[in-house]
Design a protein around this motif. Structure first.
Motif, PDB file in Angstrom:
ATOM      1  N   GLU A   1       0.803  -1.193   0.122  1.00  0.00           N
ATOM      2  CA  GLU A   1      -0.122   0.094  -0.157  1.00  0.00           C
ATOM      3  C   GLU A   1       0.949   1.245  -0.125  1.00  0.00           C
TER       4      GLU A   1
ATOM      5  N   SER B   1       1.200   5.507   0.946  1.00  0.00           N
ATOM      6  CA  SER B   1       0.531   6.679   1.512  1.00  0.00           C
ATOM      7  C   SER B   1       1.627   7.694   1.484  1.00  0.00           C
TER       8      SER B   1
ATOM      9  N   LYS C   1      -6.295  -2.072  -6.258  1.00  0.00           N
ATOM     10  CA  LYS C   1      -6.286  -0.750  -5.647  1.00  0.00           C
ATOM     11  C   LYS C   1      -7.144   0.029  -5.535  1.00  0.00           C
TER      12      LYS C   1
ATOM     13  N   SER D   1      -2.862   8.322  -1.794  1.00  0.00           N
ATOM     14  CA  SER D   1      -2.692   6.990  -1.320  1.00  0.00           C
ATOM     15  C   SER D   1      -3.370   5.903  -2.107  1.00  0.00           C
TER      16      SER D   1
ATOM     17  N   TYR E   1      -4.772   2.018  -1.607  1.00  0.00           N
ATOM     18  CA  TYR E   1      -4.970   0.778  -0.641  1.00  0.00           C
ATOM     19  C   TYR E   1      -5.329  -0.341  -1.602  1.00  0.00           C
TER      20      TYR E   1
ATOM     21  N   GLU F   1     -13.563  -3.720   4.705  1.00  0.00           N
ATOM     22  CA  GLU F   1     -12.140  -4.372   5.153  1.00  0.00           C
ATOM     23  C   GLU F   1     -12.289  -5.559   6.099  1.00  0.00           C
TER      24      GLU F   1
ATOM     25  N   THR G   1      -4.092  -5.069  11.792  1.00  0.00           N
ATOM     26  CA  THR G   1      -4.502  -3.619  10.777  1.00  0.00           C
ATOM     27  C   THR G   1      -5.740  -2.925  11.431  1.00  0.00           C
TER      28      THR G   1
ATOM     29  N   ASP H   1      -7.337   0.643   9.824  1.00  0.00           N
ATOM     30  CA  ASP H   1      -8.349   0.390   9.297  1.00  0.00           C
ATOM     31  C   ASP H   1      -9.419   1.384   9.771  1.00  0.00           C
TER      32      ASP H   1
ATOM     33  N   LYS I   1      -6.806   4.837   7.556  1.00  0.00           N
ATOM     34  CA  LYS I   1      -7.550   4.443   6.215  1.00  0.00           C
ATOM     35  C   LYS I   1      -8.974   4.939   6.071  1.00  0.00           C
TER      36      LYS I   1
END
Length: 185
Positions: A27, A29, A71, A79, A81, A108, A114, A118, A122
């Motif tokens: 990912e 960012s 993505k 970004s 993800y 997600e 994570t 998340d 995110k």
């Protein structure tokens, strides 16, 4: 005076180029990349169940469902993800091969490593997507789903679903039992 970039800084163009050749996913960012870890059996099964249910539901509507390898690009956050499941119904996304910019639903499946990201940074970035209507977080340890939904005033509200609940994803007019989501977990 302009501040120096981090020594680990990578341009967006270099990230996209390297990601096409990389054997593992990363990912991105705002100039930094983060390797993606593998997922547990429960994680993959839950995401797969939801993907299959949504794919059947949107068939023939012009909407597309993606799982894990596509993505989501948040331009205003610089970004990229990899959501576990993502749905886009926007025709502009059909022109984009390696990422999507206009999803209406992002999901997600939470893991211990994570979950904080998340739910935090995110989600903050995802809220910048004008087309995003729902952001769903699914526990892999308990039958629990948190659905953040943007209302007509642009305010995010939270709807919890637990055992015995019927899940309602308004962004794609989809309903299913929570038990169907957790089948074989």
């Amino acid at each position: 005076m302009i501040a120096d970039k981090s020594p680990n800084y990578i341009s967006q163009e270099d990230y996209l180029s390297q990601e096409e050749e990389s054997p593992i996913k990363h990912e991105y960012s705002d100039g930094e990349i983060y390797a993606m870890a593998g997922a547990s059996d429960a994680h993959v099964t839950i995401a797969g169940n939801l993907f299959a249910l949504l794919r059947n539901h949107v068939r023939g509507t012009g909407c597309r469902v993606y799982m894990a390898d596509m993505k989501a690009y948040v331009e205003s956050a610089n970004s990229y993800y990899y959501p576990d499941v993502m749905v886009t119904c926007d025709a502009r996304d059909r022109e984009l091969k390696n990422y999507k910019k206009y999803p209406c639903l992002i999901v997600e499946v939470l893991s211990p490593k994570t979950e904080a990201f998340d739910r935090g940074n995110k989600f903050y970035d995802y809220q910048k997507l004008d087309t995003l209507v729902e952001y769903v977080l699914i526990s892999q340890d308990h039958q629990r789903l948190d659905c953040f939904r943007r209302n007509a005033q642009g305010i995010w509200t939270l709807q919890f679903y637990d055992p015995g609940s019927e899940i309602d994803l308004e962004s794609v007019d989809f309903r299913t039992s929570i038990e169907a989501l957790y089948e074989d977990v």
